[in-house]
Scaffold this active site. Structure first.
Site, PDB file in Angstrom:
ATOM      1  N   ASP A   1     -67.263 -33.910  57.687  1.00  0.00           N
ATOM      2  CA  ASP A   1     -66.922 -33.260  56.432  1.00  0.00           C
ATOM      3  C   ASP A   1     -68.212 -33.205  55.616  1.00  0.00           C
ATOM      4  OD1 ASP A   1     -65.209 -32.207  54.365  1.00  0.00           O
ATOM      5  OD2 ASP A   1     -65.403 -34.155  53.377  1.00  0.00           O
TER       6      ASP A   1
ATOM      7  N   ASP B   1     -68.771 -32.279  51.574  1.00  0.00           N
ATOM      8  CA  ASP B   1     -68.813 -32.791  50.209  1.00  0.00           C
ATOM      9  C   ASP B   1     -68.217 -34.192  50.161  1.00  0.00           C
ATOM     10  OD1 ASP B   1     -69.593 -32.391  47.540  1.00  0.00           O
ATOM     11  OD2 ASP B   1     -67.520 -32.023  46.955  1.00  0.00           O
TER      12      ASP B   1
END
Length: 317
Positions: free
Chosen positions: A34, A36
């Site tokens: 992932d 952010d």
């Protein structure tokens, strides 16, 4: 809280360190990140993250990026990775919810069918890249002062899907038009959402409504459930697996959200690693660990680290 959570249960989360960490990394040939909250926060890289990924790439690991954010194209993600000092990535290594939604609609729609889009220019660009006509991005106004005007606005006969992503121009006018397409087409008009993230955290504890709020509004109006392409749906992992020869037993999912990153990884049989640089605190993990609820246990990662940079000492120079 102790570094190792020793509560009995079907899944046990512990800190990834020492010989265990070396063994886990040695067994992996692919890492899914992932973005952010894991690699960066806003426009600033997490300290040490770029160097960590550079060493992983130098060790021969395949690095892919899986994000529910539909507001950037894959090319824009490669540019951000470069700008923040991460190892070079090609667009084919980026699996955003915008790209995965376009891929899903390309498979599901008949040739020539169009999509009505509640979303960003990036979402529209990913549709264009796979040849799907679309309309809808940008501001929209109601076509008249009364409800009878709203239900007489023209509908494009080619629209066979309503696609909902993050849309800063979401409005009652767009909601009306989306409902009209869905009512006209019935089950033959697809309802697709990029993700169900209900809130997007900002620095300082602030937050803004996420795409899940917009998806829920359309679902409520249409009285039907959307197909969600983003995490935790395994469709996003299936997109990765269709592009690369990925062995789940040799793949690590690295994320900061339990209900998206970790849940998808667990459902797909991946090793799951939580970083504490994003939205999840360790006491939340402990709460799931201590509960007697199988659904909460499904949110538990196999391992956690304070930051992805904790792996640096294990990777050599």
């Amino acid at each position: 809280m102790a570094d190792a959570m020793a509560a009995d249960g079907p899944r046990r989360c512990r800190r990834l360190e020492g010989e265990t960490a070396r063994a886990v990394l040695a067994n992996a040939d692919t890492l899914l990140f992932d973005c952010d909250g894991v690699l960066w926060r806003g426009e600033a890289a997490v300290s040490g993250a770029a160097e960590t990924l550079s060493r992983l790439a130098a060790a021969g690991k395949r690095l892919c990026y899986v994000t529910n954010n539909s507001g950037r194209t894959r090319l824009a993600y490669t540019e951000k990775l470069r700008r923040l000092g991460f190892p070079p990535a090609e667009p084919r290594h980026i699996f955003s919810s915008a790209f995965c939604a376009a891929r899903y609609l390309r498979q599901a729609l008949p040739p020539g069918a169009a999509a009505y889009v509640l979303g960003s220019p990036a979402l529209a660009a990913e549709l264009e890249a796979v040849g799907i006509p679309h309309l809808g991005p940008g501001p929209a106004a109601l076509p008249g002062p009364a409800p009878k005007d709203w239900v007489q606005a023209p509908l494009d006969p080619a629209v066979r899907a309503v696609l909902v992503g993050f849309d800063e121009h979401f409005s009652y006018a767009k909601l009306c038009q989306a409902l009209r397409y869905l009512l006209r087409g019935g089950p033959d008009c697809l309802l697709v959402g990029t993700n169900r993230d209900h809130r997007l955290p900002l620095e300082g504890g602030a937050g803004i409504p996420g795409t899940g709020c917009l998806v829920k509004a359309v679902e409520t109006a249409a009285q039907r459930e959307a197909f969600i392409v983003g995490k935790p749906n395994r469709f996003m992992f299936d997109c990765v697996a269709s592009e690369f020869q990925v062995d789940p037993a040799r793949t690590i999912m690295v994320g900061d959200r339990l209900d998206t990153d970790i849940l998808m990884g667990n459902d797909c049989g991946l090793t799951t690693l939580l970083t504490l640089t994003g939205v999840t605190a360790l006491d939340e993990v402990q709460g799931h660990q201590d509960s007697g609820c199988p659904a909460r246990h499904s949110l538990l990662p196999d391992f956690y680290v304070d930051s992805i940079a904790d792996l640096l000492p294990l990777l050599g120079e």
